[in-house]
Motif scaffolding. Structure first.
Motif, PDB file in Angstrom:
ATOM      1  N   THR A 108       1.017  -1.377  -0.158  1.00  0.00           N
ATOM      2  CA  THR A 108       0.149   0.190  -0.013  1.00  0.00           C
ATOM      3  C   THR A 108       0.659   1.282   0.158  1.00  0.00           C
ATOM      4  O   THR A 108       0.647   2.059  -0.454  1.00  0.00           O
ATOM      5  CB  THR A 108      -0.881   0.233   1.109  1.00  0.00           C
ATOM      6  OG1 THR A 108      -0.342   0.250   2.574  1.00  0.00           O
ATOM      7  CG2 THR A 108      -2.186  -0.733   0.886  1.00  0.00           C
ATOM      8  N   THR A 109       1.898   0.969   0.251  1.00  0.00           N
ATOM      9  CA  THR A 109       2.654   2.262   0.296  1.00  0.00           C
ATOM     10  C   THR A 109       3.806   2.586  -0.230  1.00  0.00           C
ATOM     11  O   THR A 109       4.426   3.618  -0.293  1.00  0.00           O
ATOM     12  CB  THR A 109       3.530   3.058   1.918  1.00  0.00           C
ATOM     13  OG1 THR A 109       3.996   1.649   2.301  1.00  0.00           O
ATOM     14  CG2 THR A 109       2.109   2.587   3.190  1.00  0.00           C
ATOM     15  N   SER A 122       7.195   1.328   0.532  1.00  0.00           N
ATOM     16  CA  SER A 122       8.419   2.340   1.150  1.00  0.00           C
ATOM     17  C   SER A 122       7.821   0.757   2.396  1.00  0.00           C
ATOM     18  O   SER A 122       7.614   0.033   2.410  1.00  0.00           O
ATOM     19  CB  SER A 122       7.963   3.101   1.795  1.00  0.00           C
ATOM     20  OG  SER A 122       8.861   3.566   2.932  1.00  0.00           O
ATOM     21  N   GLU A 125       8.863   6.391   6.834  1.00  0.00           N
ATOM     22  CA  GLU A 125       8.652   6.869   5.175  1.00  0.00           C
ATOM     23  C   GLU A 125       6.882   6.234   6.053  1.00  0.00           C
ATOM     24  O   GLU A 125       6.069   6.590   4.741  1.00  0.00           O
ATOM     25  CB  GLU A 125       9.246   6.296   4.125  1.00  0.00           C
ATOM     26  CG  GLU A 125      10.585   6.836   3.741  1.00  0.00           C
ATOM     27  CD  GLU A 125      10.767   8.168   3.368  1.00  0.00           C
ATOM     28  OE1 GLU A 125       9.488   8.794   2.811  1.00  0.00           O
ATOM     29  OE2 GLU A 125      11.625   8.491   4.281  1.00  0.00           O
ATOM     30  N   ILE A 126       6.712   4.863   5.835  1.00  0.00           N
ATOM     31  CA  ILE A 126       5.150   4.534   6.463  1.00  0.00           C
ATOM     32  C   ILE A 126       4.581   5.373   7.378  1.00  0.00           C
ATOM     33  O   ILE A 126       3.135   5.742   5.756  1.00  0.00           O
ATOM     34  CB  ILE A 126       5.104   3.045   6.591  1.00  0.00           C
ATOM     35  CG1 ILE A 126       6.389   2.203   5.551  1.00  0.00           C
ATOM     36  CG2 ILE A 126       3.997   2.522   6.620  1.00  0.00           C
ATOM     37  CD1 ILE A 126       6.213   0.522   6.099  1.00  0.00           C
ATOM     38  N   TYR A 184       2.935   8.754   5.024  1.00  0.00           N
ATOM     39  CA  TYR A 184       2.464   7.898   3.820  1.00  0.00           C
ATOM     40  C   TYR A 184       0.908   7.842   4.432  1.00  0.00           C
ATOM     41  O   TYR A 184      -0.120   8.643   4.203  1.00  0.00           O
ATOM     42  CB  TYR A 184       2.543   6.541   2.949  1.00  0.00           C
ATOM     43  CG  TYR A 184       1.672   6.326   1.949  1.00  0.00           C
ATOM     44  CD1 TYR A 184       2.138   7.226   0.663  1.00  0.00           C
ATOM     45  CD2 TYR A 184       0.628   5.361   2.522  1.00  0.00           C
ATOM     46  CE1 TYR A 184       0.767   6.473  -0.599  1.00  0.00           C
ATOM     47  CE2 TYR A 184      -0.005   5.322   1.028  1.00  0.00           C
ATOM     48  CZ  TYR A 184      -0.195   5.976   0.271  1.00  0.00           C
ATOM     49  OH  TYR A 184      -1.161   5.451  -0.617  1.00  0.00           O
ATOM     50  N   LEU A 185       0.855   6.767   5.563  1.00  0.00           N
ATOM     51  CA  LEU A 185      -0.658   6.754   6.472  1.00  0.00           C
ATOM     52  C   LEU A 185      -1.214   7.924   6.933  1.00  0.00           C
ATOM     53  O   LEU A 185      -2.371   8.118   7.338  1.00  0.00           O
ATOM     54  CB  LEU A 185      -0.099   5.937   7.528  1.00  0.00           C
ATOM     55  CG  LEU A 185       0.417   4.235   6.782  1.00  0.00           C
ATOM     56  CD1 LEU A 185       0.562   3.576   8.513  1.00  0.00           C
ATOM     57  CD2 LEU A 185      -0.444   3.793   5.980  1.00  0.00           C
TER      58      LEU A 185
END
Lengths: 489, 499
Positions: free
Chosen positions: A179-180, A182, A187-188, A191-192
């Motif tokens: 989903t990300t 990464s 970083e995740i 994104y989240l």
């Protein structure tokens, strides 16, 4: 180049490990004492290197794969200290014969290396690999009493649970990566935080990774193997695994959950769950169940090692109380308790190992009358265990007080009640063990055990720091607080 | 004024424990005794150096311990705890001396007594809730070993019940502590910061209900202390310990921890929860009366000295609770005074019953058929019967003996407020004269029982043991003025916050 300076402790550990393996191959069976000494020197070197790293501040290296911050350094110091104590205690046990001591030292060093990597890993792949590394070494350590059925069973159980946990973690990583796009957890998080996932996906990911972490920490649904492993392994190994693999679990659980599934809140030093998913309720439920189940089962045990094993499970439940409050104080309390655990658990298993060598059994009834035969050891054992369960005069009580206090402060009185209940039950479990030690004190006529000087010294090495942790608690809290200040969130 | 006497009082027994644990058994006894005496000497000096006519804390010693959680090492003495410092100072050297010839594990026994002495001194002098609880928790552990190792046949069950009751009690207090700590801002454990009704009116949320903090914390604290001091109907473990424990251990429990538990109740509740206290005063009075009556009835049916002393303790605790609940200055002064006397008289009772059971192998004075199994000790052992007489007279509150002052003050203080309970109490006290005199008659008067001609009177060592206790009982009875003057200002200040 400078990035290698920051992983000096790991490099030191790896070199010592290599040195020992080469030494074992080339000088098999000679100079065993030298091997222990070499490992201790290597660990001391790594310890000093870690302390030096404090001056570099928080930094990410190798493209964000490793995060060298106060949190990681704290755990590295803890693991290196634990390894040193474990290796230091090995010359006193008969469960690991002199000829196999080298392999044992090598395995402990390898496990320490894995734990240190885990403490600073910020990349899903590295987390997974160090997980596996640690688990594989743990199977070997657990199976070290090769002739014993229990030991083999322990290793097999650890293997099964470990593989399941690895698989769960891998699935969670896969979903996150898919989903990300990464692998870096920071970083995740970015994104989240910017584009939230749908609740079911987030929930699934959380549950998968949390269950994997539960296995490592020994928390409720996945605790089943832990007492078996602690009972079956050779006793010094039990001491090492009971703290080491759990602490590694907590290191990664705190970093992973707080970074991926939480975000800084409005008040400094506090967080809130990310997106729609309120996972704190799940964690507090698991915490309550773990401590109640652990302490109640500890009360029913008939073997000393197994009893301590369940107390360890209850302790995990306690430590988990610090997580769902999403507060710096809670995490600081977890770290403080982990330091206490190092001395309390290594100490308890050290004394049990001494008794085991003498009696060839750790059944409660066979421990009867040990208080008269080995006064200092029995008194220390009871002190270590009381410290573990947090009975008032011991430093462990301070740790429990902070954990329960944090739960009350964050409106979780029910969790706090469960905690206090578990404390009472675990104290009663320790009282059962202590009663067996007393035995028929006045009538018993068995002759006292011979305890040499180095044993007593080692016992002091465990007891005195434990007492100091309580007396100078303020300094420890300051250090723990600093360790949190560094984390890159 | 910084003479560090309190810290020395706490430190000496601990050092004694360390040194005696590494020396030979023959020498360890002396080390233990000297350490205990040194601590007691400091404690007595401390009490003598106190100024009367003031309610201030004296000999204050304070420095931060765990600064980040506002926990400090804060010790002081005032009119409320001075008497208990005196009691502990008298009690523990006597206990150590009374176990002089213990055959097995004399070092362990003395070491545990010394730890207990440190713990009780600390719990009494601490002016920081956390510190107080720390020492109070420490005082629970030695009993487990004292009963479990040196107890009688049923020691396993007794020690187990003892540790379960005390850890349950401690957990209640622990919960109260956390509630109190997090309810004030900035968070604090210092009794000075928390005093004066800071907690009143504050609420906390529990499962959707908002509960008043001071009420809940008060109940938790009272329940926690009730599990450590014998309060009917939670006295089962206590009587069992009385039955199984060696008499010196029972004395340490009944004459050491029980008064300290009552002291903590008075100190913390009057300072922290004045409103809850004035609301609950009727209940405290009722609990006290029930305790007094039930203790009396149960004591009247006893045929052995061991359980008898447990129930005597129960009913004395009831009387002190009545004084505490009366909220009148006379009653509370009486209650504080009676804590000291309760300790001394039970110590005397325990010691002579211990000597009897050591010499005869049992402590039962009437058998199942109601026939005397002891008797006539007055002629065989005159000095023992004099000691017993003084203890009994003091427990009954005869004029001229120390119990009289305490009993009279409590009764006078409570009568104007709760006449009914005082009437009940007075009849319970009449009952006490029945059962204590029955005991005295069966043990000391009349013809010596058969098979019972050889009985040694108190030896010189035993006489030396009971000497300070008897002296205390007589002296504080004939001349209570200095002590009452010491207590009064503090009690008046405390009461002024309640009303």
């Amino acid at each position: 180049m400078s990035e290698f300076v920051l992983i000096m402790p790991e490099i030191f550990l790896a070199l010592t490990l290599a040195f020992i393996v080469v030494g074992e191959v080339t000088h098999y069976g000679e100079q065993v004492r030298l091997i222990t000494l070499t490992s201790l020197v290597g660990l001391a070197g790594a310890f000093v290197q870690t302390i030096i790293l404090y001056k570099y501040g928080a930094i990410q290296i190798f493209g964000g794969v490793l995060s060298i911050d106060g949190f990681a350094l704290f755990f590295k110091l803890l693991f290196i200290l634990l390894a040193a104590l474990t290796i230091g205690s090995v010359s006193h046990t008969q469960e690991i014969t002199e000829g196999r001591r080298t392999e044992y030292c090598a395995l402990v060093l390898a496990a320490t290396l894995a734990m240190c990597l885990l403490a600073s890993a910020a990349d899903l792949i590295l987390i997974f690999l160090s997980f596996l590394f640690l688990n594989v070494v743990s199977y070997f350590l657990a199976a070290y009493g090769r002739r014993s059925v229990l030991s083999t069973e322990a290793a097999v159980k650890a293997l099964v649970f470990g593989s399941v946990a690895s698989a769960l973690f891998l699935y969670a990583s896969a979903i996150l990566f898919a989903t990300t796009h990464s692998l870096n957890i920071y970083e995740i998080h970015k994104y989240l935080a910017s584009s939230s996932l749908s609740a079911p996906v987030l929930m699934t990911t959380f549950m998968l990774s949390f269950l994997a972490l539960c296995t490592q920490m020994g928390a409720f649904p996945m605790y089943l193997f832990l007492p078996d492993v602690l009972e079956g392994s050779p006793t010094p190994v039990s001491g090492f695994l009971s703290v080491g693999s759990r602490a590694a679990g907590f290191a990664i659980a705190i970093r992973f959950l707080m970074v991926v599934f939480a975000q800084p809140g409005n008040i400094r030093g506090q967080w809130q769950p990310l997106g729609q998913l309120d996972w704190t309720e799940i964690v507090s439920g698991v915490s309550a169940l773990t401590m109640v189940v652990g302490s109640l089962l500890a009360f029913r045990q008939k073997s000393a090692k197994r009893l301590i094993g369940y107390l360890v499970v209850a302790e995990t439940g306690f430590l988990l109380m610090g997580l769902p409050v999403l507060d710096e104080l809670g995490i600081a309390a977890i770290l403080y308790n982990l330091i206490i655990d190092v001395f309390a658990l290594v100490g308890s298993f050290y004394v049990i190992s001494f008794f085991y060598d003498e009696l060839q059994s750790d059944r409660l009834e066979s421990l009867q009358g040990m208080l008269k035969r080995a006064v200092a050891e029995s008194v220390c054992l009871v002190m270590f265990l009381l410290c573990l369960v947090g009975s008032p005069p011991m430093p462990g009580f301070l740790g429990k007080f902070i954990l329960v206090g944090v739960a009350v402060r964050h409106q979780r009185p029910v969790l706090a009640l469960f905690g206090i209940f578990a404390m009472v039950v675990s104290t009663a479990a320790v009282a059962r063990l202590a009663y067996q030690l007393m035995g028929r004190f006045q009538e018993s006529s068995q002759k006292p055990l011979v305890v040499n000087f180095s044993r007593r010294t080692f016992l002091m090495v465990l007891v005195v720091p434990m007492a100091l942790l309580g007396i100078f608690a303020d300094l420890v809290f300051k250090w723990v607080g600093q360790s949190l200040g560094f984390i890159l969130w | 004024m910084s003479h560090h006497l309190i810290s020395l009082t706490i430190l000496f027994p601990l050092l004694g424990t360390l040194f005696q644990s590494i020396s030979s058994p023959a020498r360890s006894r002396w080390i233990a005794l000297v350490a205990s005496f040194a601590a007691s000497g400091c404690a007595i000096l401390l009490v003598l150096s106190m100024q009367t006519q003031t309610a201030d804390l004296q000999a204050v010693e304070t420095f931060p311990w765990v600064g980040s959680y506002a926990i400090s090492y804060d010790m002081a003495i005032d009119g409320l705890n001075a008497l208990l410092v005196l009691l502990i100072a008298i009690l523990f050297p006597v206990l150590i001396a009374s176990e002089w010839n213990q055959k097995s594990g004399v070092r362990g026994l003395h070491g545990l007594f010394l730890i207990l002495q440190t713990a009780l001194f600390g719990a009494v002098c601490a002016q920081d809730l956390f510190l107080q609880f720390f020492f109070w928790g420490l005082s629970a552990l030695p009993f487990y070993f004292l009963v479990g190792i040196w107890g009688g046949v049923g020691r396993e069950k007794a020690s187990f019940r003892c540790i379960v009751a005390s850890s349950l009690g401690n957990s209640f207090i622990f919960a109260a502590l956390i509630l109190i700590y997090y309810s004030v801002d900035p968070h604090s454990f210092s009794l000075r910061d928390l005093s004066g009704g800071v907690l009143s009116g504050k609420v906390f949320d529990f499962l959707g209900h908002s509960l008043p903090i001071s009420g809940v914390a008060f109940s938790l604290l009272s329940a926690g202390l009730a599990l450590r001091a014998p309060i009917w109907p939670f006295q089962g473990w206590f009587t069992e310990v009385a039955q199984e424990a060696p008499s010196s251990v029972f004395v340490a429990l009944a004459a050491g921890t029980v008064p300290v538990a009552l002291y903590i109740f008075v100190k913390v509740c009057y300072l922290l929860f004045p409103q809850s206290l004035s609301y609950a005063s009727n209940y405290i009075m009722a609990v006290g009366t029930v305790n007094l009556v039930m203790g009396g009835i149960c004591a009247a049916s006893q045929k052995g000295l061991r359980r008898l002393q447990a129930f005597v303790c129960l009913s004395e605790v009831g009387l002190i609770l009545m004084g505490i609940g009366s909220l009148s200055s006379t009653g509370v002064v009486g209650a504080v005074y009676q804590q000291l006397i309760l300790g001394l008289s039970l110590a005397g009772f325990g010691l002579f019953s211990g000597v009897i059971s050591e010499r005869t192998g049992h402590a039962i004075f009437l058998n199942q058929k109601g026939e005397k199994t002891l008797g006539g000790l007055a002629t065989i052992a005159p000095s023992m019967s004099i000691v017993a007489g003084i203890v009994v007279a003091s427990l009954l509150g005869f004029p001229g003996f120390s119990g009289f002052v305490g009993h009279a003050l409590i009764i006078i203080g409570s009568y104007s407020i709760h006449p009914l309970s005082v009437v009940i109490a007075a009849s319970a006290l009449l009952l006490a004269s029945f059962y204590l005199f029955t005991m005295y008659r069966c043990v000391f008067l009349g013809k010596p029982a058969e098979n019972f001609e050889v009985f040694q009177d108190l030896t010189l060592r035993e006489q030396a043991c009971v000497f300070p206790i008897v002296c205390g009982l007589l002296f504080f009875g004939l001349y209570p003025k200095p002590l009452i003057e010491l207590i009064r200002p503090t009690v008046l200040t405390l009461l002024s916050t309640v009303k």
